[in-house]
Design a protein around this motif. Structure first.
Motif, PDB file in Angstrom:
ATOM      1  N   SER A  78       0.816  -1.217   0.000  1.00 57.76           N
ATOM      2  CA  SER A  78       0.000   0.000   0.000  1.00 57.76           C
ATOM      3  C   SER A  78       0.842   1.256   0.000  1.00 57.76           C
ATOM      4  O   SER A  78       0.359   2.334  -0.360  1.00 57.76           O
ATOM      5  CB  SER A  78      -0.930   0.011   1.219  1.00 57.76           C
ATOM      6  N   SER A 122      -5.348   0.027   2.997  1.00 52.08           N
ATOM      7  CA  SER A 122      -5.026  -1.300   3.528  1.00 52.08           C
ATOM      8  C   SER A 122      -5.936  -2.317   2.862  1.00 52.08           C
ATOM      9  O   SER A 122      -7.133  -2.352   3.145  1.00 52.08           O
ATOM     10  CB  SER A 122      -5.214  -1.341   5.049  1.00 52.08           C
ATOM     11  N   TYR A 123      -5.377  -3.131   1.976  1.00 50.81           N
ATOM     12  CA  TYR A 123      -6.201  -4.092   1.246  1.00 50.81           C
ATOM     13  C   TYR A 123      -6.969  -5.008   2.199  1.00 50.81           C
ATOM     14  O   TYR A 123      -8.175  -5.196   2.060  1.00 50.81           O
ATOM     15  CB  TYR A 123      -5.340  -4.931   0.306  1.00 50.81           C
ATOM     16  N   GLY A 125      -7.575  -4.484   5.401  1.00 46.06           N
ATOM     17  CA  GLY A 125      -8.365  -3.742   6.373  1.00 46.06           C
ATOM     18  C   GLY A 125      -8.080  -4.169   7.798  1.00 46.06           C
ATOM     19  O   GLY A 125      -8.740  -3.719   8.734  1.00 46.06           O
ATOM     20  N   SER A 146     -11.110   5.388   3.980  1.00 44.21           N
ATOM     21  CA  SER A 146     -10.433   4.088   3.902  1.00 44.21           C
ATOM     22  C   SER A 146     -10.568   3.505   2.503  1.00 44.21           C
ATOM     23  O   SER A 146     -11.587   3.689   1.833  1.00 44.21           O
ATOM     24  CB  SER A 146     -11.025   3.104   4.922  1.00 44.21           C
ATOM     25  N   THR A 148     -10.154  -0.278   1.244  1.00 45.64           N
ATOM     26  CA  THR A 148      -9.938  -1.664   1.647  1.00 45.64           C
ATOM     27  C   THR A 148     -10.749  -2.588   0.748  1.00 45.64           C
ATOM     28  O   THR A 148     -11.590  -2.133  -0.028  1.00 45.64           O
ATOM     29  CB  THR A 148     -10.372  -1.911   3.110  1.00 45.64           C
ATOM     30  N   ASN A 153     -14.235  -5.299   7.718  1.00 47.74           N
ATOM     31  CA  ASN A 153     -12.979  -5.127   8.439  1.00 47.74           C
ATOM     32  C   ASN A 153     -13.057  -3.872   9.296  1.00 47.74           C
ATOM     33  O   ASN A 153     -13.884  -2.982   9.055  1.00 47.74           O
ATOM     34  CB  ASN A 153     -11.800  -5.073   7.472  1.00 47.74           C
ATOM     35  N   SER A 156     -12.388  -0.139   7.584  1.00 50.33           N
ATOM     36  CA  SER A 156     -13.508   0.428   6.823  1.00 50.33           C
ATOM     37  C   SER A 156     -14.700   0.719   7.734  1.00 50.33           C
ATOM     38  O   SER A 156     -15.406   1.709   7.552  1.00 50.33           O
ATOM     39  CB  SER A 156     -13.923  -0.517   5.693  1.00 50.33           C
ATOM     40  N   SER A 183      -6.615  -0.372  -6.219  1.00 52.18           N
ATOM     41  CA  SER A 183      -6.383   0.777  -5.342  1.00 52.18           C
ATOM     42  C   SER A 183      -5.951   1.997  -6.144  1.00 52.18           C
ATOM     43  O   SER A 183      -6.344   3.135  -5.837  1.00 52.18           O
ATOM     44  CB  SER A 183      -5.326   0.442  -4.284  1.00 52.18           C
TER      45      SER A 183
END
Length: 218
Positions: A78, A122-123, A125, A146, A148, A153, A156, A183
Motif C-alpha cells: 500500500s 489497507s487491502y 483492512g 479508507s 480496503t 474489516n 472500513s 487501489s
C-alpha cells in the motif's frame, strides 16, 4: 448491490485450489503469461468500477479538498499507492504528509486536528498498526477515508467514508497485483475529483510544479 458484491468476490476454481495465489503456471509460455496478465488487469479494473458508490466518492473528494492537511497511512504494498497519490496531490499545491515507516505514521496522530483528513490504504483492512491508528482518529474525531477490500474489516467500519476494492487476492500471494491495480483506480479518481474542484488553479499549480522541477535539469 448483492450482484456487485458477489461479482467482486468471485474467484476461479483454479485459484481456490492453490495454496499461494498465483495466476500462472510454471509451464505457461510467454503468450499465455501476457494473456493471463491482461485478463487479470481488465477484470480487476472492471470489478473495481462496478463497486464504486459515486456518493461515497464525492464525499471523500470533498474531505480531501477541505482538509488543512492530508495525512496518508499505508505500509507494504500500500505504500506504493500512498507515494503515488502523495506526489500527485503535492504537485497541485495540496499539503500532504506521508512516511512509509509505520512507527512514524503512528506519531502523525499526535499533531492531527479535526481540520485534517486521513487516507488509510489497507487491502486487508486488518493491518496491524493501521487498525490502531484508525481507532485513534475516531477518538479524536478526525475524519478519515479508507480504501480496503469489500469484506468486513475494522478499518472500513470505523472510517468516515469507506471506498471498496474487489476481494481478489488470497492472504498468501506472490505480490500485490490486482489489489494494487484496484487501489490505483480509486486513488486516481480521488485525484481527478480534487483537481476538478478547482480546475484552473490546480492547472496553474501543475504548470508551476513542472517549471520548478525543470530547474533541476539545468
Amino acid at each position: 448491490s448483492d450482484l456487485k458484491m458477489n461479482l467482486a468476490q468471485s474467484h476461479s476454481n483454479e485459484q481456490h485450489d492453490l495454496d499461494v495465489d498465483i495466476i500462472f503456471n510454471e509451464n505457461d509460455d510467454m503468450i499465455s503469461l501476457v494473456d493471463k496478465g491482461c485478463r487479470l488487469n481488465m477484470n480487476t479494473v472492471l470489478k473495481t468500477y462496478q463497486l464504486i458508490d459515486v456518493s461515497d466518492l464525492e464525499n471523500a473528494i470533498n474531505l480531501l479538498c477541505n482538509a488543512s492537511t492530508i495525512y496518508l497511512f499505508g505500509v507494504g504494498g500500500s505504500s506504493v499507492i500512498a507515494n503515488d497519490i502523495e506526489q500527485k496531490l503535492i504537485r497541485i499545491g495540496k499539503k500532504v504528509i506521508y512516511n512509509n515507516d509505520l512507527h512514524i505514521q503512528m506519531t502523525f496522530t499526535q499533531s492531527m486536528t479535526k481540520g485534517d483528513t486521513a487516507l488509510i490504504i489497507s487491502y486487508s483492512g486488518t493491518t496491524a498498526g493501521l487498525v490502531d491508528i484508525s481507532k485513534i482518529l475516531v477518538e479524536k474525531n478526525i475524519p478519515y477515508i479508507s480504501i480496503t477490500q469489500i469484506n468486513q474489516n475494522l478499518i472500513s467500519k470505523n472510517s468516515t467514508v469507506a471506498l471498496r476494492v474487489p476481494s481478489e487476492e488470497k492472504e498468501l500471494r506472490i505480490g500485490a497485483v490486482s489489489s494494487r491495480i484496484s487501489s490505483f483506480v480509486i486513488t486516481d479518481l480521488l485525484y481527478y475529483g480534487v483537481f476538478k474542484k478547482n480546475f484552473d488553479k490546480n492547472k496553474d499549480n501543475l504548470i508551476d510544479s513542472r517549471n520548478n522541477v525543470s530547474i533541476l535539469k539545468k
